[in-house]
Design a protein around this motif. Structure first.
Motif, PDB file in Angstrom:
ATOM      1  N   GLU A 101       0.802  -1.216   0.000  1.00  0.00           N
ATOM      2  CA  GLU A 101       0.000   0.000   0.000  1.00  0.00           C
ATOM      3  C   GLU A 101       0.844   1.279   0.000  1.00  0.00           C
ATOM      4  O   GLU A 101       0.470   2.269  -0.648  1.00  0.00           O
ATOM      5  CB  GLU A 101      -0.916   0.030   1.232  1.00  0.00           C
ATOM      6  CG  GLU A 101      -1.997  -1.044   1.228  1.00  0.00           C
ATOM      7  CD  GLU A 101      -1.511  -2.378   1.777  1.00  0.00           C
ATOM      8  OE1 GLU A 101      -2.332  -3.298   1.899  1.00  0.00           O
ATOM      9  OE2 GLU A 101      -0.304  -2.506   2.091  1.00  0.00           O
ATOM     10  N   LEU A 102       1.979   1.266   0.699  1.00  0.00           N
ATOM     11  CA  LEU A 102       2.674   2.522   0.968  1.00  0.00           C
ATOM     12  C   LEU A 102       4.013   2.726   0.272  1.00  0.00           C
ATOM     13  O   LEU A 102       4.362   3.869  -0.040  1.00  0.00           O
ATOM     14  CB  LEU A 102       2.891   2.667   2.487  1.00  0.00           C
ATOM     15  CG  LEU A 102       1.629   2.842   3.338  1.00  0.00           C
ATOM     16  CD1 LEU A 102       2.018   2.966   4.813  1.00  0.00           C
ATOM     17  CD2 LEU A 102       0.832   4.051   2.901  1.00  0.00           C
ATOM     18  N   HIS A 103       4.779   1.698   0.066  1.00  0.00           N
ATOM     19  CA  HIS A 103       6.160   1.903  -0.379  1.00  0.00           C
ATOM     20  C   HIS A 103       6.236   2.693  -1.681  1.00  0.00           C
ATOM     21  O   HIS A 103       5.478   2.452  -2.622  1.00  0.00           O
ATOM     22  CB  HIS A 103       6.901   0.571  -0.495  1.00  0.00           C
ATOM     23  CG  HIS A 103       7.322   0.033   0.837  1.00  0.00           C
ATOM     24  ND1 HIS A 103       8.263  -0.951   0.986  1.00  0.00           N
ATOM     25  CD2 HIS A 103       6.937   0.371   2.104  1.00  0.00           C
ATOM     26  CE1 HIS A 103       8.436  -1.213   2.282  1.00  0.00           C
ATOM     27  NE2 HIS A 103       7.636  -0.430   2.970  1.00  0.00           N
ATOM     28  N   ARG A 104       7.189   3.638  -1.709  1.00  0.00           N
ATOM     29  CA  ARG A 104       7.262   4.632  -2.783  1.00  0.00           C
ATOM     30  C   ARG A 104       8.472   4.484  -3.698  1.00  0.00           C
ATOM     31  O   ARG A 104       8.542   5.154  -4.724  1.00  0.00           O
ATOM     32  CB  ARG A 104       7.303   6.046  -2.188  1.00  0.00           C
ATOM     33  CG  ARG A 104       6.108   6.437  -1.344  1.00  0.00           C
ATOM     34  CD  ARG A 104       4.868   6.691  -2.201  1.00  0.00           C
ATOM     35  NE  ARG A 104       4.172   5.449  -2.479  1.00  0.00           N
ATOM     36  CZ  ARG A 104       3.370   5.267  -3.530  1.00  0.00           C
ATOM     37  NH1 ARG A 104       3.229   6.208  -4.424  1.00  0.00           N
ATOM     38  NH2 ARG A 104       2.753   4.118  -3.698  1.00  0.00           N
ATOM     39  N   ARG A 105       9.430   3.645  -3.344  1.00  0.00           N
ATOM     40  CA  ARG A 105      10.675   3.609  -4.105  1.00  0.00           C
ATOM     41  C   ARG A 105      10.444   3.277  -5.577  1.00  0.00           C
ATOM     42  O   ARG A 105      10.995   3.948  -6.470  1.00  0.00           O
ATOM     43  CB  ARG A 105      11.644   2.593  -3.496  1.00  0.00           C
ATOM     44  CG  ARG A 105      13.013   2.589  -4.185  1.00  0.00           C
ATOM     45  CD  ARG A 105      13.950   1.546  -3.596  1.00  0.00           C
ATOM     46  NE  ARG A 105      15.241   1.565  -4.271  1.00  0.00           N
ATOM     47  CZ  ARG A 105      15.490   0.973  -5.437  1.00  0.00           C
ATOM     48  NH1 ARG A 105      14.509   0.299  -6.064  1.00  0.00           N
ATOM     49  NH2 ARG A 105      16.683   1.032  -5.984  1.00  0.00           N
ATOM     50  N   GLU A 106       9.659   2.260  -5.868  1.00  0.00           N
ATOM     51  CA  GLU A 106       9.456   1.860  -7.259  1.00  0.00           C
ATOM     52  C   GLU A 106       8.730   2.943  -8.053  1.00  0.00           C
ATOM     53  O   GLU A 106       9.000   3.151  -9.238  1.00  0.00           O
ATOM     54  CB  GLU A 106       8.686   0.540  -7.317  1.00  0.00           C
ATOM     55  CG  GLU A 106       9.477  -0.653  -6.785  1.00  0.00           C
ATOM     56  CD  GLU A 106      10.852  -0.779  -7.431  1.00  0.00           C
ATOM     57  OE1 GLU A 106      10.928  -0.690  -8.674  1.00  0.00           O
ATOM     58  OE2 GLU A 106      11.842  -0.948  -6.697  1.00  0.00           O
ATOM     59  N   ALA A 107       7.795   3.628  -7.409  1.00  0.00           N
ATOM     60  CA  ALA A 107       7.109   4.735  -8.083  1.00  0.00           C
ATOM     61  C   ALA A 107       8.092   5.857  -8.405  1.00  0.00           C
ATOM     62  O   ALA A 107       8.030   6.470  -9.485  1.00  0.00           O
ATOM     63  CB  ALA A 107       5.978   5.263  -7.199  1.00  0.00           C
ATOM     64  N   LEU A 108       9.019   6.115  -7.489  1.00  0.00           N
ATOM     65  CA  LEU A 108      10.022   7.161  -7.722  1.00  0.00           C
ATOM     66  C   LEU A 108      10.988   6.771  -8.840  1.00  0.00           C
ATOM     67  O   LEU A 108      11.446   7.630  -9.591  1.00  0.00           O
ATOM     68  CB  LEU A 108      10.780   7.442  -6.419  1.00  0.00           C
ATOM     69  CG  LEU A 108       9.977   8.260  -5.408  1.00  0.00           C
ATOM     70  CD1 LEU A 108      10.562   8.114  -4.005  1.00  0.00           C
ATOM     71  CD2 LEU A 108       9.933   9.727  -5.820  1.00  0.00           C
ATOM     72  N   VAL A 109      11.287   5.483  -8.963  1.00  0.00           N
ATOM     73  CA  VAL A 109      12.126   5.024 -10.075  1.00  0.00           C
ATOM     74  C   VAL A 109      11.447   5.359 -11.411  1.00  0.00           C
ATOM     75  O   VAL A 109      12.094   5.829 -12.355  1.00  0.00           O
ATOM     76  CB  VAL A 109      12.400   3.506  -9.971  1.00  0.00           C
ATOM     77  CG1 VAL A 109      13.014   2.971 -11.267  1.00  0.00           C
ATOM     78  CG2 VAL A 109      13.338   3.225  -8.801  1.00  0.00           C
ATOM     79  N   LYS A 110      10.143   5.156 -11.495  1.00  0.00           N
ATOM     80  CA  LYS A 110       9.405   5.490 -12.719  1.00  0.00           C
ATOM     81  C   LYS A 110       9.490   6.982 -13.012  1.00  0.00           C
ATOM     82  O   LYS A 110       9.671   7.393 -14.168  1.00  0.00           O
ATOM     83  CB  LYS A 110       7.938   5.066 -12.579  1.00  0.00           C
ATOM     84  CG  LYS A 110       7.721   3.568 -12.519  1.00  0.00           C
ATOM     85  CD  LYS A 110       6.245   3.238 -12.338  1.00  0.00           C
ATOM     86  CE  LYS A 110       6.024   1.733 -12.210  1.00  0.00           C
ATOM     87  NZ  LYS A 110       4.588   1.415 -11.973  1.00  0.00           N
ATOM     88  N   ASP A 111       9.360   7.800 -11.969  1.00  0.00           N
ATOM     89  CA  ASP A 111       9.444   9.247 -12.164  1.00  0.00           C
ATOM     90  C   ASP A 111      10.835   9.667 -12.630  1.00  0.00           C
ATOM     91  O   ASP A 111      10.983  10.533 -13.502  1.00  0.00           O
ATOM     92  CB  ASP A 111       9.089   9.972 -10.863  1.00  0.00           C
ATOM     93  CG  ASP A 111       7.611   9.869 -10.525  1.00  0.00           C
ATOM     94  OD1 ASP A 111       6.807   9.624 -11.449  1.00  0.00           O
ATOM     95  OD2 ASP A 111       7.255  10.033  -9.340  1.00  0.00           O
ATOM     96  N   LEU A 112      11.861   9.063 -12.051  1.00  0.00           N
ATOM     97  CA  LEU A 112      13.231   9.411 -12.434  1.00  0.00           C
ATOM     98  C   LEU A 112      13.525   8.977 -13.864  1.00  0.00           C
ATOM     99  O   LEU A 112      14.238   9.674 -14.602  1.00  0.00           O
ATOM    100  CB  LEU A 112      14.225   8.782 -11.462  1.00  0.00           C
ATOM    101  CG  LEU A 112      14.202   9.375 -10.043  1.00  0.00           C
ATOM    102  CD1 LEU A 112      15.115   8.587  -9.120  1.00  0.00           C
ATOM    103  CD2 LEU A 112      14.613  10.844 -10.063  1.00  0.00           C
ATOM    104  N   LYS A 113      12.986   7.848 -14.286  1.00  0.00           N
ATOM    105  CA  LYS A 113      13.148   7.421 -15.679  1.00  0.00           C
ATOM    106  C   LYS A 113      12.481   8.412 -16.616  1.00  0.00           C
ATOM    107  O   LYS A 113      13.004   8.716 -17.705  1.00  0.00           O
ATOM    108  CB  LYS A 113      12.557   6.023 -15.884  1.00  0.00           C
ATOM    109  CG  LYS A 113      13.402   4.892 -15.331  1.00  0.00           C
ATOM    110  CD  LYS A 113      12.770   3.534 -15.622  1.00  0.00           C
ATOM    111  CE  LYS A 113      13.626   2.398 -15.069  1.00  0.00           C
ATOM    112  NZ  LYS A 113      12.999   1.067 -15.318  1.00  0.00           N
ATOM    113  N   TYR A 114      11.331   8.930 -16.215  1.00  0.00           N
ATOM    114  CA  TYR A 114      10.624   9.910 -17.042  1.00  0.00           C
ATOM    115  C   TYR A 114      11.438  11.196 -17.168  1.00  0.00           C
ATOM    116  O   TYR A 114      11.571  11.752 -18.262  1.00  0.00           O
ATOM    117  CB  TYR A 114       9.254  10.221 -16.431  1.00  0.00           C
ATOM    118  CG  TYR A 114       8.553  11.370 -17.106  1.00  0.00           C
ATOM    119  CD1 TYR A 114       7.955  11.216 -18.355  1.00  0.00           C
ATOM    120  CD2 TYR A 114       8.505  12.633 -16.505  1.00  0.00           C
ATOM    121  CE1 TYR A 114       7.333  12.280 -18.989  1.00  0.00           C
ATOM    122  CE2 TYR A 114       7.885  13.700 -17.125  1.00  0.00           C
ATOM    123  CZ  TYR A 114       7.297  13.518 -18.373  1.00  0.00           C
ATOM    124  OH  TYR A 114       6.691  14.576 -19.000  1.00  0.00           O
TER     125      TYR A 114
END
Length: 312
Positions: A101-114
């Protein structure tokens, strides 16, 4: 970064980052959630009134600064979630373990790739203020795990609250795609009702078997987390003020030739050990070389002779 504060979604400018949206009749003043709510109010207000947060809420944020803020979040959450995973079976934190529900690391990886491309890892580095934050999280996770709840609380509860307003502000101000690239950090796909989830999280916090002294230490640590966040905000604000409006997306801004380039946190962060590459400073450094000065003097003499011959 401003999403480190729990808040309301009542507006996009002004006082939007406040703590509890609704009162829970079942809580006690001695419950950890209430102690945190009351014990961090002053820190919360100071963080809300940092220049970086105020500008962000008004949509005055440069894309390059937003990208660097995303980098800071990546390093912060990488540390936090590493320590959370380390303590997922520890009774002082286990009830608050919600990786899906909460972990953000993988979402941030997507943002950094963008923002930076597939080779994003080679283009980012941890800033000084962020490193202090990361170091503290690692210390807590490894030596005082009972305090880890303070960092999880200030980050995740904020992400589910005021962070959702910041998502809309960033998307509009930076003209990000409606398909939500660049703001995956704010997307909680596995939380269907943020308010209900926050109530569950606070109930789990209150059920932790902690003595009074430990609860007080957790409140102190939460205030420390706010201070660490504010240091990151101040760092980002300084970087933002050092950028010119002509800054190229993903590249170095145009330097005006004033001041010491080495003191500019943005240039220092981007250039690392490679040394300054600002055209103005590079030209000035080259002109100070004895051989170059000799060549320039000869050229001036030749030009002066030619001019004199022409006038004659």
């Amino acid at each position: 970064m401003p999403s480190a504060m729990e808040g309301s979604e009542g507006g996009e400018e002004g006082e939007i980052l406040h703590y509890e949206e609704t009162e829970d009749d079942n809580v006690s003043p001695t419950d950890l959630s209430e102690l945190l709510k009351e014990g961090t109010k002053e820190s919360h207000d100071r963080a809300e009134n940092t220049q970086f947060v105020k500008d962000f809420l008004k949509g005055r944020i440069k894309k390059e600064v937003f990208k660097l803020a995303t980098v800071a979040l990546y390093f912060t959450y990488s540390a936090l979630e590493e320590e959370i995973d380390r303590n997922k079976d520890n009774p002082v934190f286990a009830p608050l373990y919600f990786p899906l529900e909460l972990h953000r690391r993988e979402a941030l990886v997507k943002d950094l790739k963008y923002f930076y491309g597939e080779d994003w890892k080679e283009k980012i580095q941890c800033s000084e203020a962020t490193q202090h934050y990361v170091d503290r999280i690692h210390h807590v996770g490894q030596h005082e795990p009972e305090l880890l709840v303070a960092h999880a609380y200030t980050r995740y509860m904020g992400d589910l609250s005021g962070g959702q307003v910041l998502k809309k502000v960033a998307q509009r101000a930076l003209k990000l795609p409606s398909t939500e690239e660049g703001i995956q950090f704010y997307m909680f796909d596995n939380v269907s009702n943020a308010q209900q989830f926050k109530q569950l999280y606070r109930a789990r916090m209150n059920a932790l078997d902690l003595d009074r002294n430990t609860r007080e230490r957790i409140v102190e640590e939460a205030n420390r987390a706010f201070r660490l966040n504010m240091q990151v905000f101040d760092e980002l604000d300084k970087i933002g003020r050092s950028l010119t409006e002509e800054a190229q997306d993903g590249g170095l801004p145009v330097h005006d030739g004033k001041g010491d380039l080495r003191k500019c946190p943005y240039y220092t962060d981007k250039l690392g050990k490679a040394g300054p590459s600002c055209p103005y400073h590079a030209a000035m450094a080259l002109a100070k070389q004895p051989l170059v000065q000799l060549i320039l003097a000869a050229c001036v003499a030749v030009a002066a002779g030619a001019a004199a011959w022409y006038i004659m």
